[in-house]
Design a protein around this motif. Structure first.
Motif, PDB file in Angstrom:
ATOM      1  N   ALA A  32       0.838  -1.204   0.000  1.00  0.00           N
ATOM      2  CA  ALA A  32       0.000   0.000   0.000  1.00  0.00           C
ATOM      3  C   ALA A  32       0.872   1.253   0.000  1.00  0.00           C
ATOM      4  N   THR A  95      -0.709  11.098  -6.744  1.00  0.00           N
ATOM      5  CA  THR A  95      -2.012  11.463  -6.179  1.00  0.00           C
ATOM      6  C   THR A  95      -1.950  12.821  -5.480  1.00  0.00           C
ATOM      7  N   VAL A 172     -11.845   9.115  -0.471  1.00  0.00           N
ATOM      8  CA  VAL A 172     -10.957   8.012  -0.811  1.00  0.00           C
ATOM      9  C   VAL A 172     -11.782   6.805  -1.257  1.00  0.00           C
ATOM     10  N   ILE A 174     -10.455   3.396  -1.659  1.00  0.00           N
ATOM     11  CA  ILE A 174     -10.118   2.347  -0.685  1.00  0.00           C
ATOM     12  C   ILE A 174      -9.205   2.984   0.364  1.00  0.00           C
ATOM     13  N   ALA A 203      -5.810   6.201  -5.101  1.00  0.00           N
ATOM     14  CA  ALA A 203      -4.429   5.752  -4.880  1.00  0.00           C
ATOM     15  C   ALA A 203      -4.364   4.269  -4.541  1.00  0.00           C
ATOM     16  N   GLN A 204      -5.322   3.791  -3.751  1.00  0.00           N
ATOM     17  CA  GLN A 204      -5.269   2.386  -3.320  1.00  0.00           C
ATOM     18  C   GLN A 204      -6.147   1.482  -4.176  1.00  0.00           C
ATOM     19  N   SER A 224      -1.584   7.260  -8.199  1.00  0.00           N
ATOM     20  CA  SER A 224      -0.115   7.295  -8.269  1.00  0.00           C
ATOM     21  C   SER A 224       0.394   6.072  -9.007  1.00  0.00           C
TER      22      SER A 224
HETATM   23  N1  PLP Z   1      -4.221   8.667  -0.969  1.00  0.00           N
HETATM   24  C1  PLP Z   1      -4.124   7.451  -0.435  1.00  0.00           C
HETATM   25  C2  PLP Z   1      -5.360   6.697  -0.059  1.00  0.00           C
HETATM   26  C3  PLP Z   1      -2.870   6.875  -0.234  1.00  0.00           C
HETATM   27  O1  PLP Z   1      -2.761   5.664   0.299  1.00  0.00           O
HETATM   28  C4  PLP Z   1      -1.721   7.621  -0.609  1.00  0.00           C
HETATM   29  C5  PLP Z   1      -0.379   7.077  -0.360  1.00  0.00           C
HETATM   30  O2  PLP Z   1      -0.163   6.262   0.508  1.00  0.00           O
HETATM   31  C6  PLP Z   1      -1.889   8.876  -1.173  1.00  0.00           C
HETATM   32  C7  PLP Z   1      -3.158   9.376  -1.337  1.00  0.00           C
HETATM   33  C8  PLP Z   1      -0.719   9.717  -1.593  1.00  0.00           C
HETATM   34  O3  PLP Z   1      -0.042   9.116  -2.638  1.00  0.00           O
HETATM   35  P1  PLP Z   1       1.343   9.719  -3.170  1.00  0.00           P
HETATM   36  O4  PLP Z   1       2.222   9.839  -1.967  1.00  0.00           O
HETATM   37  O5  PLP Z   1       1.815   8.705  -4.149  1.00  0.00           O
HETATM   38  O6  PLP Z   1       1.034  11.038  -3.781  1.00  0.00           O
END
Ligand code: PLP
Length: 407
Positions: A32, A95, A172, A174, A203-204, A224
């Motif tokens: 994750a 993200t 979000v 997940i 992202a998840q 991401s």
């Molecule tokens: N949103 C969620 C649900 C995440 O798990 C993460 C990263 O763990 C992010 C956003 C941020 O992703 P990034 O650090 O790749 O921008």
């Protein structure tokens, strides 16, 4: 759905997994945070740097043409990956940057004094802090969909929460802390009825289940690359074409302009107006290869596989005395976060590392959520399609050993 043997042969695509850590075979359950990269993506990056490396768009020579074709090809590949058009795919750093882009451009134009930004209590900091900054800039306020003690969104009064001067609902898909799978399409439909713009933080979910932006019915979607077998430093913001067309640029610079004068400039249309400067070319191409690779396996099969591992993990972990699992019991994405009585998550993770087991411990960038749940930190095991039921068994056995140390 691939057979057990084919899952094992898929695992061979990941050279990094074949190593010992602290004298034990590596068990990588920190997916994750970031996922591992298959040979197909590594080869693609090598090929690009060995054969095609050049800047995109403004070149008139062969290498530049090849780099541009591969970069734009990746945009098309990512568009197909989420049921979108290439012109709606903006390459970002991930993200976090995608959400900041929306908050800064769309947000500055549409959110004003007295307006409300609706979030949920289970947001990652990257889907919270940009909105806090926007609210502060504009004199707006934040409102939250509450989380129930078992880690679900309390949607009993969602229509009331969406009512009033709510401009955007950003949530979000997940949860990275709970594993909760939120009913994204239903939430977007409710928001649309209320005239509220939506952003889904995928992202998840982007590497873990089939995603189609038209079926979701959202206005923006962010994810991401590195969490779905792609490189770091690259991600996607998808936005509905008509919304992107009306948005001001995010960063200014080369590549995003149609013409520049000393005092004023004209900008290219989306997506280029949001991609100032030399983009992360190799990373975008690598992300295209990752999308291709994942779809070669099939996201529905990946989802079933990851869910089965999460179910197995819940069943094994909940037998350990003093262990509390956060989030819903079984209906969850491929991750399980837990707390162990009298043991700090950092100690659990450091001790697990001595057995070659990579977990993650901390607040997982969801500090307000953990505070609400009354825990300072949790340990988290997160799975991907190259993990096996044997690894989950070993993980549970290691956590059990750690528990006896603290008992
Ligand atoms: N949103 C969620 C649900 C995440 O798990 C993460 C990263 O763990 C992010 C956003 C941020 O992703 P990034 O650090 O790749 O921008």
């Amino acid at each position: 759905m691939p057979s057990t043997n084919s899952w094992l042969s898929i695992r061979q695509d990941f050279p990094i997994l074949d190593q010992q850590v602290n004298g034990h075979p590596l068990i990588y359950l920190d997916n994750a945070a970031t996922a591992q990269k298959p040979r197909a993506v590594l080869d693609c990056l090598d090929h690009y740097y060995e054969r095609d490396n050049s800047n995109v768009h403004r070149g008139l020579h062969e290498l530049s043409n090849r780099a541009t074709t591969a970069y734009e090809g990746a945009r098309e590949r990512l568009a197909a990956y989420i049921g979108a058009e290439a012109g709606e795919i903006i390459f970002t750093r991930g993200t976090t940057e995608s959400i900041n882009l929306v908050a800064r451009t769309w947000g500055d134009a549409h959110v004003g004094e007295g307006d409300i930004i609706l979030l949920t209590e289970m947001e990652h900091h990257s889907n919270l802090v940009p909105w806090q900054l926007l609210a502060k800039r504009k004199g707006a306020s934040l409102r939250f969909v509450p989380v129930t003690p078992d880690g679900l969104l309390d949607l009993s009064n969602i229509d009331e929460l969406l009512a009033g001067p709510v401009k955007i609902f950003s949530f979000v898909h997940i949860s990275n802390s709970l594993g909760t799978i939120n009913p994204a399409a239903e939430l977007c439909a409710r928001a649309r009825l209320a005239g509220v713009t939506t952003l889904v933080d995928a992202a998840q979910s982007s590497g873990h289940l089939p995603l189609d932006v038209r079926e979701l019915g959202c206005d923006f979607l962010a994810f991401s690359g590195h969490k779905m077998c792609g490189p770091t430093g690259i991600g996607i913001l998808w936005g509905r074409k008509d919304i992107l067309a009306a948005m001001e640029p995010f960063h200014g610079g080369g590549e995003m302009i149609a013409s520049v004068g000393f005092t004023e400039s004209e900008f290219k249309p989306a997506p280029y107006r949001f991609e100032a400067g030399t983009p992360a070319i190799a990373q975008a191409i690598g992300l295209g290869a990752a999308a291709e690779y994942i779809d070669g396996i099939g996201r529905a099969a990946i989802f079933d596989h990851d869910q089965a591992l999460a179910r197995q993990a819940v069943d094994l972990l909940e037998e350990i005395p003093g262990l509390r699992i956060l989030g819903p019991r079984h209906d969850r994405g491929g991750l399980v976060a837990f707390v162990l009585k009298d043991a700090h998550a950092h100690d659990i993770v450091s001790m697990a590392d001595q057995y070659g087991l990579a977990l993650r411990g901390g607040h997982h960038c969801t500090q307000p959520l953990l505070r609400k749940l009354g825990v300072p930190a949790s340990a988290r095991a997160s799975f991907y399609f190259y993990n096996t039921p044997e690894e989950v068994e070993q993980m549970a056995a290691i956590v059990r050993k750690i528990q006896t140390f603290f008992a």
